[in-house]
Every structure is written in C-alpha cells, then in structure tokens.
Design an enzyme around this catalytic site. Sequence first.
Site, PDB file in Angstrom:
ATOM      1  CD  GLU A 273      -2.080  -1.284   2.801  1.00  0.00           C
ATOM      2  OE1 GLU A 273      -1.685  -0.294   3.499  1.00  0.00           O
ATOM      3  OE2 GLU A 273      -3.644  -2.046   3.056  1.00  0.00           O
TER       4      GLU A 273
ATOM      5  CB  CYS B 215      -1.902  35.165  11.747  1.00  0.00           C
ATOM      6  SG  CYS B 215      -3.094  33.957  11.841  1.00  0.00           S
TER       7      CYS B 215
HETATM    8  N1  LLP Z   1      -1.365   1.782   4.747  1.00  0.00           N
HETATM    9  C1  LLP Z   1      -2.151   2.492   5.724  1.00  0.00           C
HETATM   10  C2  LLP Z   1      -3.118   1.469   6.264  1.00  0.00           C
HETATM   11  C3  LLP Z   1      -1.794   4.071   6.121  1.00  0.00           C
HETATM   12  O1  LLP Z   1      -2.165   4.623   7.277  1.00  0.00           O
HETATM   13  C4  LLP Z   1      -1.063   4.635   5.631  1.00  0.00           C
HETATM   14  C5  LLP Z   1      -0.550   6.083   5.566  1.00  0.00           C
HETATM   15  C6  LLP Z   1      -0.431   4.415   4.440  1.00  0.00           C
HETATM   16  C7  LLP Z   1      -0.860   3.220   3.566  1.00  0.00           C
HETATM   17  C8  LLP Z   1       0.480   5.233   3.398  1.00  0.00           C
HETATM   18  O2  LLP Z   1       1.574   4.912   3.592  1.00  0.00           O
HETATM   19  P1  LLP Z   1       3.080   5.828   3.111  1.00  0.00           P
HETATM   20  O3  LLP Z   1       3.215   4.771   1.740  1.00  0.00           O
HETATM   21  O4  LLP Z   1       2.287   7.053   2.267  1.00  0.00           O
HETATM   22  O5  LLP Z   1       3.886   6.263   4.010  1.00  0.00           O
HETATM   23  N2  LLP Z   1       0.155  12.369   6.134  1.00  0.00           N
HETATM   24  C9  LLP Z   1       1.699  12.175   7.018  1.00  0.00           C
HETATM   25  C10 LLP Z   1       1.491  10.218   6.516  1.00  0.00           C
HETATM   26  C11 LLP Z   1       0.743   9.426   7.091  1.00  0.00           C
HETATM   27  C12 LLP Z   1       0.353   8.074   6.994  1.00  0.00           C
HETATM   28  C13 LLP Z   1      -1.025   7.379   7.253  1.00  0.00           C
HETATM   29  N3  LLP Z   1      -1.068   6.274   6.699  1.00  0.00           N
HETATM   30  C14 LLP Z   1       3.056  12.713   6.399  1.00  0.00           C
HETATM   31  O6  LLP Z   1       2.577  13.843   5.814  1.00  0.00           O
HETATM   32  O7  LLP Z   1       4.256  12.201   6.346  1.00  0.00           O
END
Ligand code: LLP
Length: 429
Positions: A285, A354
């Site tokens: 994922e 701000c």
């Molecule tokens: N699968 C699940 C169950 C997840 O909760 C997430 C991300 C992913 C896959 C994908 O994760 P990735 O491959 O993108 O690392 N807003 C934060 C990241 C939050 C991720 C939340 N879950 C940031 O900007 O670093």
Amino acid sequence: MPVVDRVPCPGSGASAFHLRSGELWCEDLPIRELAARFGTPLYVYSAAVLDERVQRVRAAFGPEAQICYAVKANSNLSLLQRMHGLGIGFDLVSGGELGRVQAAGLPTANCVFAGVGKESWEIEAAVQAGILFFNVESPHELPLLAAAGQRAGQRVPVALRLNPDVDAGTHAYISTAKKDNKFGVALERAGEVVAAIVANPWLRLCGYHVHLGSQLRRVEPYVQALARVGAFVDGARERSEGVTHYDLGGGFGIAYGDGEPLDVHAVAAALLPMLRARGWRPVVEPGRYLVGDAGALITAVLGEKNQGATDFVLVDAAMNDLMRPALYQAEHPIVPVVSGSGPSHVVDVVGPVCETGDFLGKRRELPHCERGDLLAVLGAGAYGASMASNYNSRRRPAEVLVEGKTARLVRRRETLAQLLSNEMDLHEA
Ligand code: LLP
C-alpha cells in the site's frame, strides 16, 4: 536530439525535475511558464515519475503482488485515473476515498479498506461496491461487517490488521505499529478476534494486514513484523485456514534530499520467500513512494524581511497548502526556479499565515530573492495537496499534471465563492 544542458536538480528525488540553463523544468516544460499560466501557489506533478515508481514497486514485488496505492497521499481524481491505467488498485481509509475512486469512474474490485473507526455508511458503501477485502482494526467492526454482508447476501472478505509492536523508526505522529498506538489488534488479543471472524457465517478470513508507519527507510521492521505475524498464525490452525493475502502496508520512505530512500527491492527480497512458503500473496500500500517525488509546490516570493537574527523570505504558499513542515518538522528541499547569480544567504522560508509555525523551510541557503521570484518546494506530491486546508480563508492551490511537453490542469484553484458557499443562503427547515 539529446538535451545537452540538462543537469540534475539538487534535492530532487526524481530526474523529471531537473535544470536546464540554470532553470527548473518538469519533464519538458519550464516551471516558470507553468507558474505564469496557472498562477501560484501551484502543485506540479510529473506523470513520468508516477509511472516509473509504479514500475519500480512492481519490479521489486513481482506480478503476484497486488499494489494498492494509498489514496490519502494524493487523492486527485486524475492521479487516481493514471494509477488505475498503470494496473494498480487502491488503499482506502474512508467512504470519501471510495467515492473518489467511483467518481473517477474506476473499478473497486482491487481496493482494500482500512480505518480504525469505520462508520456504518462507509462499510455499507464498500460492501455494495465490492472490494478485495476490509482491513479490520477493531472487534466492534465485526458485527457491522457481518450485518452489511447479510443484507447484501454475501460473505465479507476480511484481513485482520495486527499491531505487531514494531518500532518503525519514524516520526512519532506517523508511527502506527507500537503497542500504544490506536491501530490494529494486539497479538495477545488477536486470537479471540480470529475466532470471532471464523465463527461468523457472513465473514471470511482472507488475510492479515500490518502498516508500520510512514517514511520508513529500513527493511528490518517489515521483516520483524512478518515474523511476528507468522508466529501468531502458527499458534492455531484456524488462524491460517483460507488465508490468501498478507498486506504489508505502505510506509516506503523517500529521500527528501537527505540520505537514501527505502530499498524496496531489499524489502521484497526479504519478504517474498517467507510469503511464498506460506502461499500468501503480497499486497502493498505505498502512497508517498509513488507520488512524493512526483510533485513540487511552486510559490512566488512576496518579499524579504529581516527580524532579530533571522532573514525571512515571505512566499505566497503557507502551512495550509503544505502542512508537513509545521506538523512533522518535515524538511523539504527548496530551490529557486530560476537560479540567480548573486551570493546566497541563510533564510527561513515562511508563508503569510498568522502563526510562527507557518514555515516551509528553516535555515535554508538561498540566493537573494526579489518579489515575484519563484521557489519550488520539492518532494511535495504526497500529503501536500491532500492535507491542504482553508485556514486563514485561503483558497487551496491549483494542481497541474505534466506529461512530456503537455501540462493539464487537474484541479482548479479554489474560489472564494466556493469557500463560502456552504455558509450562504441557509434556509431554516
Ligand atoms: N496504508 C495505511 C493503512 C496507512 O495508514 C498509510 C498511511 C499508508 C498505507 C500509506 O503510507 P505511505 O506509503 O504513504 O507512507 N501525513 C503524513 C503521513 C501519514 C500516513 C498515514 N497513513 C506525512 O505527511 O508524512
């Protein structure tokens, strides 16, 4: 004819963002022209990077793997369509994300649906749509899923999300598999939950899921998690019966101009033999890994200012457009779109919002900037636009997808009228 003056852009994780004669280009278009045409702040995405990253993950995990792009990283409809065109499915965490896949006109059969607190309507909608499986995170979901299955007259496929208590070595806010995190089911309790799933005629246990956190750079946590899941599954026969999939989550880290990205080939090389031995098909994922380096946030300089010991560059993008620096102290490389010849100095790049927490980068070495000069915040394709807000009543940026010499607007800049529309003409019922 080869382009002779094409050189890598320092800090960019993808060669699609490169320099020609000291100027930043995305694929075959100068960023300066895109900013003039679409305005700033502007998210610019490279289709070539999306394609290349999907290929990389596919090459690493092989054809047996199901790649489910984590929609939350960037949920733009045109990006979802591109991902589908590359033959991959989606990882969803809300009914809204399911609605996006459907609005993009895409099939849902290769979607998985996680989420620590799913609402009844979301479960119902996903059962109706038909998905690969639900990632179940809490026992209270089971009766809701079973009831939706019964109403639809079909058994609901379920992968149990386990919390293996593994330290992903990442920022505390995006670490998700430690025992005190809200996600998944602790291994000590998971036996009861498996028993409840297999006892329910409307549920079908088809796999296990873990997601360790985001922006991981090391292979070991993935191996440790699978080893723990394997030990759990070996504890009772019912835990492996009918199990076809192991969803190892996302979290594949990118460089952000500092160090190495996660070696996805090494992750696959370590996990695939373990999975094949059990006859489990991998599901991955990735979100950030597919879109992070594919995007840049282009912003125009509003002015410079010196205060105390700090030189500030004030720009027209802010924490509402890209929350990551404020929220996670994330460091995105920032480069001038047109390199000046003057001396550089150390500056804080800040937006107009701000709050003192409103910065895009601190202590960055940049050339002296004039009002109207453009800066590019790199590695902004993931969790940039998708986390943008209207704070300070700011309109969210436009988004553009570049493919070769073509740029296509894939999200219009929000208008003030759109921003206000839900608060106007309210007629009391
Ligand atoms: N699968 C699940 C169950 C997840 O909760 C997430 C991300 C992913 C896959 C994908 O994760 P990735 O491959 O993108 O690392 N807003 C934060 C990241 C939050 C991720 C939340 N879950 C940031 O900007 O670093």
